[in-house]
Scaffold this motif. Sequence first.
Motif, PDB file in Angstrom:
ATOM      1  N   PHE A  59       0.770  -0.945  -0.057  1.00 30.14           N
ATOM      2  CA  PHE A  59       0.075  -0.010   0.341  1.00 30.14           C
ATOM      3  C   PHE A  59       0.882   1.007  -0.224  1.00 30.14           C
ATOM      4  CE2 PHE A  59      -2.372  -3.104   2.336  1.00 30.14           C
ATOM      5  CZ  PHE A  59      -3.546  -3.492   0.968  1.00 30.14           C
ATOM      6  N   GLU A  60       2.020   1.232  -0.338  1.00 25.98           N
ATOM      7  CA  GLU A  60       2.961   2.540  -0.564  1.00 25.98           C
ATOM      8  C   GLU A  60       3.242   3.421  -1.910  1.00 25.98           C
ATOM      9  OE1 GLU A  60       4.508   3.809   2.131  1.00 25.98           O
ATOM     10  OE2 GLU A  60       3.938   1.825   3.488  1.00 25.98           O
ATOM     11  N   LYS A 100      -2.373   7.039   5.465  1.00 20.55           N
ATOM     12  CA  LYS A 100      -1.717   7.388   6.620  1.00 20.55           C
ATOM     13  C   LYS A 100      -0.631   7.529   6.654  1.00 20.55           C
ATOM     14  CE  LYS A 100       0.196   8.246   1.206  1.00 20.55           C
ATOM     15  NZ  LYS A 100       0.775   9.078   0.253  1.00 20.55           N
ATOM     16  N   ASP A 101       0.113   6.861   7.800  1.00 20.99           N
ATOM     17  CA  ASP A 101       0.402   7.731   8.960  1.00 20.99           C
ATOM     18  C   ASP A 101       1.844   8.294   8.857  1.00 20.99           C
ATOM     19  OD1 ASP A 101       2.122   5.203   9.076  1.00 20.99           O
ATOM     20  OD2 ASP A 101       0.745   4.341  10.714  1.00 20.99           O
ATOM     21  N   GLU A 102       2.370   7.782  10.232  1.00 20.44           N
ATOM     22  CA  GLU A 102       3.941   8.272   9.943  1.00 20.44           C
ATOM     23  C   GLU A 102       5.636   7.569   9.039  1.00 20.44           C
ATOM     24  OE1 GLU A 102       5.326  10.064  13.760  1.00 20.44           O
ATOM     25  OE2 GLU A 102       3.582  10.864  14.068  1.00 20.44           O
ATOM     26  N   LYS A 103       4.564   6.489   9.606  1.00 20.57           N
ATOM     27  CA  LYS A 103       6.199   5.440   8.651  1.00 20.57           C
ATOM     28  C   LYS A 103       5.206   4.648   7.859  1.00 20.57           C
ATOM     29  CE  LYS A 103       7.178   4.459  14.324  1.00 20.57           C
ATOM     30  NZ  LYS A 103       6.969   3.219  14.548  1.00 20.57           N
ATOM     31  N   ASN A 104       4.015   4.413   7.124  1.00 14.82           N
ATOM     32  CA  ASN A 104       3.296   3.553   6.121  1.00 14.82           C
ATOM     33  C   ASN A 104       1.793   4.441   6.087  1.00 14.82           C
ATOM     34  OD1 ASN A 104       2.645   2.658   7.881  1.00 14.82           O
ATOM     35  ND2 ASN A 104       2.532   0.403   7.712  1.00 14.82           N
ATOM     36  N   SER A 105       1.820   3.565   5.068  1.00 18.01           N
ATOM     37  CA  SER A 105       0.337   3.231   4.409  1.00 18.01           C
ATOM     38  C   SER A 105      -0.230   1.867   4.281  1.00 18.01           C
ATOM     39  CB  SER A 105       0.405   4.075   3.325  1.00 18.01           C
ATOM     40  OG  SER A 105       0.927   5.093   2.812  1.00 18.01           O
ATOM     41  N   PHE A 106      -1.298   2.148   4.622  1.00 15.30           N
ATOM     42  CA  PHE A 106      -2.275   0.855   4.883  1.00 15.30           C
ATOM     43  C   PHE A 106      -3.892   0.518   4.379  1.00 15.30           C
ATOM     44  CE2 PHE A 106      -1.978   3.101   8.974  1.00 15.30           C
ATOM     45  CZ  PHE A 106      -3.324   3.063   9.223  1.00 15.30           C
ATOM     46  N   ALA A 107      -4.168   0.219   4.343  1.00 12.92           N
ATOM     47  CA  ALA A 107      -6.201  -0.038   4.020  1.00 12.92           C
ATOM     48  C   ALA A 107      -7.221   0.128   5.320  1.00 12.92           C
ATOM     49  CB  ALA A 107      -6.005  -0.787   3.403  1.00 12.92           C
ATOM     50  N   ARG A 108      -7.708   0.711   4.997  1.00 10.68           N
ATOM     51  CA  ARG A 108      -8.789   0.140   5.815  1.00 10.68           C
ATOM     52  C   ARG A 108     -10.329  -0.092   5.757  1.00 10.68           C
ATOM     53  NH1 ARG A 108      -8.914   5.850   9.538  1.00 10.68           N
ATOM     54  NH2 ARG A 108      -7.761   4.807  10.587  1.00 10.68           N
ATOM     55  N   LEU A 109     -10.725  -1.328   6.338  1.00 13.31           N
ATOM     56  CA  LEU A 109     -12.146  -2.029   5.874  1.00 13.31           C
ATOM     57  C   LEU A 109     -12.686  -1.164   6.758  1.00 13.31           C
ATOM     58  CD1 LEU A 109     -11.105  -5.532   4.253  1.00 13.31           C
ATOM     59  CD2 LEU A 109     -10.903  -3.024   3.017  1.00 13.31           C
ATOM     60  N   ASP A 110     -14.575  -1.044   6.933  1.00 13.43           N
ATOM     61  CA  ASP A 110     -15.636  -0.720   7.392  1.00 13.43           C
ATOM     62  C   ASP A 110     -16.641  -1.409   6.917  1.00 13.43           C
ATOM     63  OD1 ASP A 110     -17.215   0.737   9.275  1.00 13.43           O
ATOM     64  OD2 ASP A 110     -16.103   2.033   8.551  1.00 13.43           O
ATOM     65  N   GLU A 142      -7.915  -2.483   9.705  1.00 13.66           N
ATOM     66  CA  GLU A 142      -6.724  -2.201   8.794  1.00 13.66           C
ATOM     67  C   GLU A 142      -5.537  -3.399   8.913  1.00 13.66           C
ATOM     68  OE1 GLU A 142      -6.635   2.488  11.232  1.00 13.66           O
ATOM     69  OE2 GLU A 142      -5.546   0.840  11.635  1.00 13.66           O
ATOM     70  N   ILE A 143      -4.719  -3.619   7.431  1.00 11.67           N
ATOM     71  CA  ILE A 143      -4.611  -4.099   6.947  1.00 11.67           C
ATOM     72  C   ILE A 143      -3.302  -4.066   6.235  1.00 11.67           C
ATOM     73  CG2 ILE A 143      -5.202  -4.721   5.093  1.00 11.67           C
ATOM     74  CD1 ILE A 143      -5.621  -7.813   4.832  1.00 11.67           C
ATOM     75  N   ASP A 144      -2.085  -4.551   6.565  1.00 15.39           N
ATOM     76  CA  ASP A 144      -1.368  -3.663   5.517  1.00 15.39           C
ATOM     77  C   ASP A 144      -0.130  -5.578   5.284  1.00 15.39           C
ATOM     78  OD1 ASP A 144       0.873  -2.331   4.475  1.00 15.39           O
ATOM     79  OD2 ASP A 144       1.376  -1.152   6.225  1.00 15.39           O
ATOM     80  N   ASP A 145       0.534  -4.376   4.095  1.00 14.28           N
ATOM     81  CA  ASP A 145       1.952  -6.173   4.046  1.00 14.28           C
ATOM     82  C   ASP A 145       1.785  -7.287   3.657  1.00 14.28           C
ATOM     83  OD1 ASP A 145       3.874  -3.329   4.343  1.00 14.28           O
ATOM     84  OD2 ASP A 145       4.549  -4.216   5.905  1.00 14.28           O
ATOM     85  N   VAL A 146       1.276  -7.513   2.488  1.00 20.67           N
ATOM     86  CA  VAL A 146       0.404  -8.501   2.230  1.00 20.67           C
ATOM     87  C   VAL A 146       1.552  -9.546   1.622  1.00 20.67           C
ATOM     88  CG1 VAL A 146      -1.224 -10.247   1.840  1.00 20.67           C
ATOM     89  CG2 VAL A 146      -1.671  -7.867   2.471  1.00 20.67           C
TER      90      VAL A 146
END
Length: 404
Positions: free
Chosen positions: A46-47, A68-78, A171-175
């Motif tokens: 997600f970068e 996006k936060d200070e360190k990386n980007s990620f996906a949010r599922l709601d 929230e999910i990241d780095d698949v």
Amino acid sequence: MKVLVYSLLVLFLVISLFPTFLMFSTSFVPEGDLFNRTIEKTVSDFEAPRTVLLTRVRPIGKAFELVKDEKNSFARLDSSKEVIGLAFSMGSSDINRLSHLVFKVRASSALKMNFFFKDIRESVEKFAEIVIDPTSQWKTMRVNVEPKKLTLDVLHISQLRITIEGDGTLEIDDVILVNRYPTLYNFVKVLREDYFRRYLLNSTVVSVCSVFGNLFFCSLVAYAFARKQFRMKELLFSIVLSTMMIPPQVTIIPTFILMRKLNLINTYWALILPNLVTPFGIFLMRQYFEQLPLELDQAARIDGAGDFRIFWNVLLPLSKPALSVLGINTFVLTWNDVFYPLILTTSREMRTVQIGLALYQKLNVFTWPTLMAASTIAGLPIIIVFLIFEKRIISGILEGAIKS
């Protein structure tokens, strides 16, 4: 001085065996090569820019939120906003090498995650499910993949799908997809190719027939040169030896014309007949027969044995070391032959394994691990034959080097 000699011998041995080690080791690599192994493959971190990311990751339901936060980007599922999952593009991937799936996740409440694969035929199948406990910290999760249990076309998987069930956000990241290493799948893939087993069968038939033909006919001719007296014997033997200096490129055209006249092109006979007798085999067996004492022949004749019985029951049993050398030499040369099978065969069904290796690079998706696995399979019969007859080969060489 001895230490230096032994050190040089070890060095030469390592250098000579290094290509074989490289070939054998690469055949167990899932993707890449021995020095650039692809064990982990990132599906999405997600970068990437959103426009690029949307070509690789599709929402299931409404559009997902990219945070996006200070360190990386990620996906949010709601789930409350009907964002129930993500579909990750995999092109047309072979998942038989997959071991497990790894990803980072955090959830606001207990949620159930479902995992699916989709193939190029649009079939979708669930392969795992897990429950995520609520947490504010990133957790690394692992999901095992067992391709053998799937009914999909696992050679052509187009999507990895992840969906959620329950109320809350995830929230999910780095698949990341993780391959098995070492893996035997490269050997399985090669043997599943429609013609490779046929190539192995063709090489086996041609090599075995050539070995038995050489053992019998070369020994028979050598017996005549070693034990019989006739005019111009040495001249004829010199002519036989002189044919060893003629390269096969010179004789291939007459051989091809002869096989075509006999209607043997693209048959086993076209590959076997030119190799049934070789000048090297005649020379080797003649030299060995000459070392055996003539008293053996004379004793057999007194007992009423004829020439063929002396040859078959007396000399051949005593010539096992030389026969082993001749057999392994013929097998190796025939098994590794490329020139004659390329010219004398016209269809893929009659190609031998060495031609098959060349065709494998052109007619299949080329990867180093599968090519090295095919090369390993092609080289195994020679190694096995040598290990079986090793003692006889060494004794044959030693006995042939010592004058009686």
